[in-house]
Design a protein around this motif. Structure first.
Motif, PDB file in Angstrom:
ATOM      1  N   ILE A   1     -12.278   5.932  -2.936  1.00  0.00           N
ATOM      2  CA  ILE A   1     -11.948   4.578  -2.479  1.00  0.00           C
ATOM      3  C   ILE A   1     -12.964   4.180  -1.405  1.00  0.00           C
ATOM      4  O   ILE A   1     -13.108   4.858  -0.393  1.00  0.00           O
ATOM      5  CB  ILE A   1     -10.518   4.494  -1.910  1.00  0.00           C
TER       6      ILE A   1
ATOM      7  N   ARG B   1       0.817  -1.224   0.000  1.00  0.00           N
ATOM      8  CA  ARG B   1       0.000   0.000   0.000  1.00  0.00           C
ATOM      9  C   ARG B   1       0.844   1.264   0.000  1.00  0.00           C
ATOM     10  O   ARG B   1       0.334   2.342  -0.289  1.00  0.00           O
ATOM     11  CB  ARG B   1      -0.930   0.010   1.212  1.00  0.00           C
TER      12      ARG B   1
ATOM     13  N   VAL C   1     -10.528  -1.307   0.618  1.00  0.00           N
ATOM     14  CA  VAL C   1      -9.261  -1.935   0.229  1.00  0.00           C
ATOM     15  C   VAL C   1      -9.467  -3.424   0.454  1.00  0.00           C
ATOM     16  O   VAL C   1      -9.757  -3.868   1.563  1.00  0.00           O
ATOM     17  CB  VAL C   1      -8.083  -1.415   1.078  1.00  0.00           C
TER      18      VAL C   1
ATOM     19  N   PHE D   1      -9.118  -2.875  -5.030  1.00  0.00           N
ATOM     20  CA  PHE D   1      -9.852  -1.749  -4.439  1.00  0.00           C
ATOM     21  C   PHE D   1     -11.251  -1.679  -5.029  1.00  0.00           C
ATOM     22  O   PHE D   1     -11.454  -2.040  -6.204  1.00  0.00           O
ATOM     23  CB  PHE D   1      -9.155  -0.414  -4.759  1.00  0.00           C
TER      24      PHE D   1
END
Length: 163
Positions: A140, A98, A143, A158
């Motif tokens: 977003i 990430r 995740v 995602f």
């Protein structure tokens, strides 16, 4: 790729637990798929060797061909029937990160807005760190992969809300 590199890659894939892998570069297109035990047994039963006295099973199928296309940086899934979210998927197998280093902040977090071309993560494949860019603008929502975990080709990374 050299034959030795391909063999090492196949051994890595065989030990990783992955069932199917697609790799595309400027030079080569590689598709590796494990056969299920039932298919392998069927091949053994139907195969009549003429020269070899013992049945032979092929545990993996490999096809290679020169590729004129470069690998797509990120694949998008069409919107699903349940939600309006778009999935950013892994364009390769490797290790998902990430952030660029353990001390750095994540490229994106839940709630962050991303734009087309912004880096969302890094995938390490064969000691190369590949920046994965978003091909969609939005927020977003989730995740889907833990940091420093292995990912497969076309695995969802995602969920993005494009609205």
């Amino acid at each position: 790729m050299k034959a030795k590199e391909i063999k090492e890659l196949i051994n890595f894939i065989a030990n990783s637990g992955l069932d199917e892998v697609n790799i595309e570069t400027d030079e080569i297109k590689l598709h590796v798929k494990k056969q299920s035990e039932a298919v392998a047994k069927l091949v053994e039963q139907t195969h009549q060797p003429q020269v070899i006295q013992q049945p032979v099973s092929i545990p993996q199928q490999i096809t290679t061909s020169p590729s004129t296309e470069s690998a797509a940086p990120v694949k998008e899934d069409n919107t699903s029937t349940e939600t309006n979210y778009i999935t950013i998927k892994s364009p390769m197998i490797g290790t998902f990160y990430r952030s660029s280093s353990p001390e750095s902040d994540a490229f994106v977090n839940v709630g962050d807005n991303v734009s087309n071309g912004s880096v969302v993560c890094i995938i390490e494949a064969m000691k190369l760190f590949n920046e994965i860019e978003s091909e969609v603008s939005g927020k977003i929502v989730k995740v889907l992969v833990e940091n420093a975990s292995p990912v497969e080709y076309d695995q969802p990374l995602f969920l993005v809300d494009p609205s």
